[in-house]
Each structure stands twice: as structure tokens, then as C-alpha cells.
Write a protein that holds these residues in place. Structure first.
Motif, PDB file in Angstrom:
ATOM      1  N   THR A 174      38.221  60.328  49.175  1.00  0.00           N
ATOM      2  CA  THR A 174      36.885  59.754  49.035  1.00  0.00           C
ATOM      3  C   THR A 174      35.873  60.751  48.490  1.00  0.00           C
ATOM      4  O   THR A 174      34.807  60.361  48.012  1.00  0.00           O
ATOM      5  CB  THR A 174      36.384  59.219  50.380  1.00  0.00           C
ATOM      6  OG1 THR A 174      36.416  60.267  51.358  1.00  0.00           O
ATOM      7  CG2 THR A 174      37.240  58.060  50.855  1.00  0.00           C
ATOM      8  N   ALA A 175      36.197  62.041  48.560  1.00  0.00           N
ATOM      9  CA  ALA A 175      35.296  63.046  47.995  1.00  0.00           C
ATOM     10  C   ALA A 175      35.316  63.019  46.477  1.00  0.00           C
ATOM     11  O   ALA A 175      34.358  63.440  45.828  1.00  0.00           O
ATOM     12  CB  ALA A 175      35.684  64.439  48.498  1.00  0.00           C
ATOM     13  N   ASN A 176      36.400  62.521  45.895  1.00  0.00           N
ATOM     14  CA  ASN A 176      36.522  62.420  44.436  1.00  0.00           C
ATOM     15  C   ASN A 176      37.240  61.131  44.078  1.00  0.00           C
ATOM     16  O   ASN A 176      38.346  61.141  43.561  1.00  0.00           O
ATOM     17  CB  ASN A 176      37.274  63.630  43.874  1.00  0.00           C
ATOM     18  CG  ASN A 176      37.320  63.635  42.366  1.00  0.00           C
ATOM     19  OD1 ASN A 176      36.415  63.131  41.707  1.00  0.00           O
ATOM     20  ND2 ASN A 176      38.388  64.184  41.811  1.00  0.00           N
ATOM     21  N   PRO A 177      36.622  59.982  44.334  1.00  0.00           N
ATOM     22  CA  PRO A 177      37.284  58.698  44.070  1.00  0.00           C
ATOM     23  C   PRO A 177      37.453  58.480  42.568  1.00  0.00           C
ATOM     24  O   PRO A 177      36.582  58.854  41.771  1.00  0.00           O
ATOM     25  CB  PRO A 177      36.323  57.668  44.672  1.00  0.00           C
ATOM     26  CG  PRO A 177      35.001  58.355  44.715  1.00  0.00           C
ATOM     27  CD  PRO A 177      35.287  59.806  44.925  1.00  0.00           C
ATOM     28  N   PRO A 178      38.566  57.893  42.155  1.00  0.00           N
ATOM     29  CA  PRO A 178      38.870  57.763  40.722  1.00  0.00           C
ATOM     30  C   PRO A 178      38.190  56.559  40.076  1.00  0.00           C
ATOM     31  O   PRO A 178      38.837  55.627  39.586  1.00  0.00           O
ATOM     32  CB  PRO A 178      40.400  57.601  40.720  1.00  0.00           C
ATOM     33  CG  PRO A 178      40.692  56.909  42.011  1.00  0.00           C
ATOM     34  CD  PRO A 178      39.684  57.435  43.004  1.00  0.00           C
TER      35      PRO A 178
END
Length: 440
Positions: A73-77
Motif C-alpha cells: 500500500t506504500a507504493n500501489p501500482p
């Protein structure tokens, strides 16, 4: 073809065989619409105060997330549907997937804004979007079409193909507010509008949630009355029976919850409605218990408040919530009191509905093999239980990855061999004396 060209071709093949993933960092938004289609979660429009993409605060952007792959969730695509924006900026609408045509999404109501001229000029209440062709059209309907409205929450019955939307409001250019006290029904099979009963219906409202149970009853939770914009009693639940076209009211037992609006709700496979977020009456104060569960398997329905372990997410409002496998996806929205740095953050929370645990990494579930050889799982979007989602075979994925790695290694090895031969040839050529060259 000389050896230099061969080497360049091989290195181009190596580069093209490597896919470099880079996630899009979207601007903040709230009041958007979300729909789950197969293994992709789509987000349509929304209102963006700080991160304007065009002349309007109403976004015409379509985003999606591929749910067949794990992510944090810190870097959702996030990905964007490029070169195919919405025909208008959309916010405070409701969207749903067609039960018959799984590539068609319907968008009902909301603000439809010309993002270039910065005016509201779109008249149709309903649009369809084809996820395969990226085509937007206002479908031709018959019957009693409703007036334009916003801040509503509709539901689709996948078995009957009927869509239900209650109440809402609209504001004209002179800021005159019109409220609606009607139940609008669209038969997707024939694209025919009709009106449901309003006998014993609740007062007109906005910013509520509507959830369709498997027995055909729509449960309305919270929201604000349109006449004074004060939050309604969340423990008094208006119920609409779609099978007999009848309204009733139920007083929920259990925990007495704070009234709220602009929250979200999803339905689990065991008929529990999970509510998250929202504001109190003044729309600037978050509720104390943002997470609540309504058990609809008992009569009267019963409220409870789970206590998940920290870290707890910020209480958001005007976000979207979607059930994906056993996870509640909570996306975007805004927080109060207003804080510029927080309002610009694209919030992304995931709740494991089995144990009410907030998780930071999404892992697609390992699915059992069905008799016909495809892997399927029953999931639900916010209002539509029983939507089928397919996922690729993990063994095949591993095989493809191993094969791709093997090909890349082979290409590199061949390129290295050719490069070595080229180097030897050049060294040998330089060692042969030519005419006019000094001799040693």
C-alpha cells in the motif's frame, strides 16, 4: 549484416524483454466512483482541490489497479487509461458493472463537468463505459428517466438486472438546491426506467450508503437529510424490499453508534455490512469509531465495533470501499480537520475482513482449481455480492518467468560470445602490418 549490427540487435532484444514497472502517483481525490471488473479495480473521476489536472476540480481521469499481482500500500501500482479520458469531469456519482455484459460499466448521476470550458453542460443522467474499447455513450433508455442528481449510492441486483437509486439532490447555476424523494429503478436488460414506491420511505437524504442483501432488501445507513443537511439517526435503518416494492424501518440493537455521513460500506460473504469512516453533522469532525459492523443475520440487526490492532488508519470521508476477495479496499478520500499535507495524500488502506486486521501488503489468494480447469473466486464490489473474479494459474506464471529468464540468459551468452569473437578479430586485424605501416 556485419557483426556490429548483430550485437546491437541482440542487446535491443535483451532490453525489450525486460519489463520495468513504474507505478503512477495519482493526485488526491474524493467523491470518485470505484468498480471491480474481473481482476482490475477501476476509479472514475473525483474532485481534486490541490492536484488539478485541468481547468476544473472535477477529474476526467480513469485509473485502475491490477489485482492479479501482489503489491504494498506504500507504493500501489496505479495505472491510467491513457488517451481515453472520460467525456466529462465526474464527482459524487455512483457506478456499477453490468450483470450481463462484464465489459460495460454504468455511471449514474453526479456532477458532469466540461473540464475544458469549466461549465456544467452535460444533460444525460446515465452513461456507459466499455472497458475494452474505452467508448463512452449515453445509452438510449425508455420509461420515466430521473432528473440529474448527485451524492447518491445505488445498488445493482445481479440476478434480476435491476439497478436502484434513492433520493439525492441537485444545484443549478443560481445555487438553487432541488431535493428528490423517489426510488428510481433501471432494468438493465431493457434499459427501461420506472419508479418504486415512496410510501413509508425515509426523508430525502444524501451521502448515505446502500447495501443489497441476498434476500433482496436494501439497507440504507446514515447520510444527511437534504432539507437541513443534518446527519440522520444511524441506528434507525430504512429498509427497501425490492421483491415486494415496500419500505420499512428497523431499529438496530447493539452498540449505539455516532451518526455519520460520507462514509462507506461493503457486504461480506456472511451478510455482514462493514462501515468505515465518515463525518459527524458539521462535516468537519471525524467519528470516534470509524470501523463498525452490522450483523444482518439476526433480527433486529446488530451493531458492533471491532478493535483492530494498531497502526490504525486516518478516518477518511468521501472515499470508496470495495470488497476484493477477503479484503476491504479503502481508496482516496479526504480527512478533517483540513490539513494541506494530508489532503494531498492518495490514501490507500486494506482491511482483512476475516480478523479485522489492517494490512500493508496485498497478496492475491491461492485459489482452488475448478472442474473446468479455470481458477475462480466469488467476490463482491461495494454493492454487488457474487461477482466472479478469475486469476491466472501460478504455475504457468512461474513457467513463463523461468522461460523469460532463460531466454534472456541465452541471449546474453550469445551476445557475449559474438562480442568476444569480434574482439579477437579486431585484435588479430590490428596485429597484421599494412602497407605504409612501420615495422618493428
Amino acid at each position: 549484416m556485419n557483426i556490429n549490427k548483430l550485437i546491437r540487435i541482440f542487446f535491443l532484444l535483451i532490453i525489450s524483454s525486460i519489463e520495468i514497472g513504474q507505478s503512477l502517483v495519482p493526485v488526491e481525490r474524493h467523491g470518485h466512483s470505484a468498480v471491480l471488473v474481473d481482476k482490475k479495480l477501476y476509479f472514475f473521476g473525483g474532485e481534486s482541490v490541490f492536484g488539478k489536472l485541468k481547468n476544473s476540480i472535477h477529474l476526467d481521469q480513469i485509473l485502475y489497479i491490477d489485482l492479479s499481482k501482489p503489491f504494498n500500500t506504500a507504493n500501489p501500482p496505479f495505472e491510467e487509461v491513457i488517451n481515453a479520458p472520460m467525456p466529462f469531469g465526474s464527482s459524487y456519482a455512483t457506478a456499477f458493472l453490468s450483470p450481463q455484459k462484464k465489459n460495460i460499466i454504468y455511471l449514474f448521476g453526479g456532477i458532469m463537468w466540461d473540464v475544458n470550458a469549466n461549465v456544467d453542460k452535460f444533460k444525460s443522467i446515465l452513461y456507459s463505459y466499455n472497458v475494452e474499447t474505452n467508448e463512452w455513450i449515453p445509452p438510449a433508455t425508455t420509461g420515466i428517466a430521473p432528473e440529474k442528481r448527485r451524492e447518491i449510492n445505488g445498488v445493482i441486483n445481479n440476478e434480476t438486472g435491476k439497478f436502484y437509486a434513492f433520493s439525492g439532490l441537485d444545484t443549478n447555476a443560481q445555487n438553487v438546491v432541488t431535493t428528490f424523494n423517489d426510488m428510481n429503478i433501471l432494468d438493465i436488460n431493457s434499459l427501461t426506467w420506472s419508479k418504486g414506491s415512496i410510501t413509508n420511505a425515509p426523508l430525502p437524504r444524501v451521502d448515505y450508503t446502500a447495501t443489497l442483501l441476498s434476500n433482496g432488501i436494501i439497507v440504507f445507513i446514515g447520510g444527511r437529510e437534504t432539507n437541513n443537511l443534518v446527519s440522520v439517526d444511524i441506528n434507525q435503518l430504512p429498509l427497501y424490499d425490492t421483491k415486494v416494492d415496500r419500505w420499512s424501518t428497523m431499529t438496530a440493537r447493539g452498540v449505539t453508534l455516532e451518526n455519520r455521513n460520507s462514509h462507506s460500506a461493503i457486504l461480506t460473504s456472511d451478510e455482514k455490512i462493514i462501515v468505515f469512516g465518515g463525518n459527524k453533522d458539521d462535516i468537519a469532525t471525524p467519528v470516534l469509531n470509524p470501523l463498525a459492523v452490522l450483523n444482518t443475520k439476526v433480527v433486529p440487526y446488530e451493531w458492533s465495533v471491532p478493535t483492530p490492532a494498531p497502526p490504525l488508519p486516518l478516518t477518511t470521508n468521501l472515499h470508496s470501499a470495495t470488497l476484493v476477495e477477503n479484503y476491504m479496499f479503502i481508496n482516496f478520500g479526504q480527512v478533517h480537520p483540513k490539513n494541506d499535507s494530508l489532503l494531498q495524500k492518495p490514501f490507500f488502506y486494506i482491511l482483512d475482513v476475516r480478523n479485522f486486521t489492517w494490512v500493508e501488503k496485498f497478496e492475491p489468494e491461492q485459489l482452488s482449481q475448478s472442474p473446468n480447469g479455470t481458477t475462480t473466486v466469488n467476490t463482491s464490489s461495494t454493492n454487488s455480492p457474487g461477482l466472479g473474479v478469475t486469476t491466472p494459474d501460478n504455475g504457468k506464471q512461474i513457467g513463463i518467468i523461468i522461460g523469460a529468464v532463460g531466454i534472456s540468459v541465452g541471449v546474453i551468452a550469445v551476445a557475449g560470445l559474438l562480442g568476444y569473437k569480434y574482439y579477437k578479430k579486431q585484435k588479430y586485424t590490428r596485429a597484421i602490418p599494412t602497407a605504409g605501416s612501420p615495422t618493428i
